[in-house]
Design a protein around this motif. Structure first.
Motif, mmCIF file in Angstrom:
data_model
loop_
_atom_site.group_PDB
_atom_site.id
_atom_site.type_symbol
_atom_site.label_atom_id
_atom_site.label_comp_id
_atom_site.label_asym_id
_atom_site.label_seq_id
_atom_site.Cartn_x
_atom_site.Cartn_y
_atom_site.Cartn_z
ATOM 1 N N LYS A 22 44.569 68.690 13.318
ATOM 2 C CA LYS A 22 45.120 68.292 12.544
ATOM 3 C C LYS A 22 46.399 69.329 11.889
ATOM 4 O O LYS A 22 46.956 68.850 11.836
ATOM 5 N N THR A 23 46.332 69.879 13.605
ATOM 6 C CA THR A 23 47.885 70.076 13.456
ATOM 7 C C THR A 23 49.235 69.139 13.947
ATOM 8 O O THR A 23 49.610 69.347 13.091
ATOM 9 N N ASN A 26 50.300 66.450 11.013
ATOM 10 C CA ASN A 26 50.629 67.742 9.543
ATOM 11 C C ASN A 26 52.023 66.904 10.162
ATOM 12 O O ASN A 26 53.000 67.398 9.608
ATOM 13 N N HIS A 27 52.545 66.389 11.096
ATOM 14 C CA HIS A 27 53.920 65.761 11.683
ATOM 15 C C HIS A 27 54.126 64.455 12.258
ATOM 16 O O HIS A 27 54.907 63.847 12.317
#
Length: 92
Positions: A22-23, A26-27
């Motif tokens: 998930k982290t 986001n990138h």
């Protein structure tokens, strides 16, 4: 200026693996099950590395591979998947 990074991870715990996924989502763009391609500037990379370091445990692994502009043009893709585009630039 941003650079393309290939980020690969090997994480045994399902919950931590989901948090890392998930982290990274986001990138960047997920290109394989445990591989993302992310366009990041120096500050963005450092920030993301800190976020991920706070999530992982001792036996986990995250690897960062810088991909220069010349190498980026040489990436060979077989099967599914499109070229990862730098979101800072748009063709109109």
């Amino acid at each position: 200026m941003s650079r393309l990074w290939m980020v690969a991870y090997d994480i045994s715990d399902d919950t931590i693996r989901r948090q890392v996924r998930k982290t990274l989502s986001n990138h960047g763009i997920r290109v394989q099950y445990s591989v993302f391609e992310c366009f990041l500037n120096h500050q963005g990379k450092n920030s993301l590395q800190i976020q991920l370091a706070d999530l992982i445990e001792k036996g986990d692994s995250i690897r960062w591979y810088p991909i220069c502009a010349w190498c980026q043009e040489k990436i060979i893709r077989q099967g599914q998947g499109l070229e990862t585009q730098n979101p800072e630039f748009y063709l109109l």
